[in-house]
Design an enzyme around this catalytic site. Sequence first.
Site, mmCIF file in Angstrom:
data_model
loop_
_atom_site.group_PDB
_atom_site.id
_atom_site.type_symbol
_atom_site.label_atom_id
_atom_site.label_comp_id
_atom_site.label_asym_id
_atom_site.label_seq_id
_atom_site.Cartn_x
_atom_site.Cartn_y
_atom_site.Cartn_z
ATOM 1 N N CYS A 343 0.829 -1.212 0.000
ATOM 2 C CA CYS A 343 0.000 0.000 0.000
ATOM 3 C C CYS A 343 0.853 1.247 0.000
ATOM 4 O O CYS A 343 0.604 2.176 0.771
ATOM 5 C CB CYS A 343 -0.895 0.010 1.227
ATOM 6 S SG CYS A 343 -2.345 -0.987 0.977
ATOM 7 N N ASP A 344 1.865 1.288 -0.826
ATOM 8 C CA ASP A 344 2.712 2.467 -0.911
ATOM 9 C C ASP A 344 2.898 2.801 -2.378
ATOM 10 O O ASP A 344 3.263 1.915 -3.175
ATOM 11 C CB ASP A 344 4.064 2.167 -0.248
ATOM 12 C CG ASP A 344 4.959 3.394 -0.211
ATOM 13 O OD1 ASP A 344 4.596 4.437 -0.796
ATOM 14 O OD2 ASP A 344 6.038 3.305 0.390
#
Length: 393
Positions: A343-344
Site C-alpha cells: 500500500c505504498d
Amino acid sequence: MEIEGQSIPVHHIGSKNKELLQNLAKEHGTPIFVINHEQIRDNYREFKERMPDVQVYYAVKANSNPEIIKTLYDLGCSFDVASMPEFMLVYENIKHLSEEEQLEWIYQNIIYANTIKPTETLEALDRYRPLVTFDNIEELKKIKKYSPQAGLVLRLRVPNTGSVVELSSKFGVEPGDAVDLIVEAFEMGLTVEGLSFHVGSQCTNFENYILALELSAEILTEFELRTGEKIKLLDIGGGFPVKYNPYVKSIRTLATQLNEEIERLFSPEIQIMAEPGRFLVANACSLVAKVIGKAFRDGKPCYYINDGVYHTYSGQVFDHCNYPVLSFKDGETQISAVFGPTCDAFDTITLSAELPELEIGDLVFSENIGAYSHASSTYFNGFPPAKVVHINK
Ligand SMILES: *Cc1c(COP(=O)(O)O)cnc(C)c1O
C-alpha cells in the site's frame, strides 16, 4: 526496444526457458526467485578463464543464498564477507574440517571486507583470523585491541567515476595517507598484508581500474622504499560489470586491460585477488510474479503484481538497476504501469513497460535479477520475500 533508458538485456532467455519458468510457477506458486546454478558456474569459469592468475572471492552481499555459496565453494571459490552472519554462511561449508584445516582454509579463502567492524565482530573473528580490511586509525586501534591476530588489508579510496553504484564517499584512505597508515599499523605490532580498492559497482568506465592499479603500484613502491619491506597482496575489489544491456563492454575487454596493466605495474610474486559480486550472480536469476490486479489510470493499463520494490525489485532502489517486466504472452504491446503489492505508491516497478494486454492471474517475469535484489527484500506490509527455487544445482 528502450525501456526507461535501458534496452532489453542481452541474456535473453529462450522459449524453452520461458516454459520452464512457467512450469516452476505452476509447481511452486508465485512470486518465485529462480536461481540457475549452472549459470553461476559458467560465470565463475568465465572469470577464471579470463583472469587465471586472480583468486576469486565472491562478494556474498550480492546474494547471500546459502545454496549459491555452496555451489561456489564446490568450485573452489573464495569469499568476501561483510558481517558476522555472512561469515557464518561461508563457515557452514567448512565446519566438518578439523580446527587446524578450518583456520588454514579461512586464512586462504575469506576476506572480511567491511572496513568498519563492530568490536563484538572483531572479538568473534579473532579466533578465525581471516583477512580484514581497514581504512583509518580508529579502526586500527579497535583491531589491535579486539582482533590482534588478524591479517590486514588497507582499503584505498579510488575514483568511482561513471560506476552505477558509488562507494568512494564512504570507504577508503586517501592515497596520500596510505603509506603512513601502513607504517603506523606495523608500529602498533599489526601486520598489513595487502592493499585493496573498489572502483564502484557496475563499473563500465574501465579507466577506474587502471587508475586504481597505478595508485596501488605507487603506494607499494613508496612503502618498499621507505621500509625495505614488501606487501604481497593486491585486492582489486568488485565492480565487474554485467551486460544488463548491449552497451556494456564485455568482461573480455576489461580482463585483457587488467592483465596487461597488472603485468606492467607489479612484480610477478604479487598475489592478486578480486571480489566480484554482481558478475557471478546477476544473470543467473529470474523472477516470476503474477498479476493480482488491473486498472486503467490516466488511460494507461496498470498491472498490480505480487512482487515489488520492497521485495525482489528492491534493486531498483538500492542498486539503481532497472529490471524490465516481461510477459509470457505475445501480441501487440502498450505502454503500461506495473506496481508492487504493498500500500505504498513508492512501490512502483515501472510506469512504462511494453506489455501485451494481461489478465488477472497471468504471469510476468524479469531476468538478470540475481544481484542486490532478493538479498535486500523486506517483509514490508506483511508480504514475505519471493520463494527461492533452485535449478541445475
Ligand atoms: C559490494 C562489494 C563488492 C562486490 O561488488 P560488485 O560490484 O557486486 O562486484 C566487492 N567488494 C566490496 C568491498 C564490496 O563492498
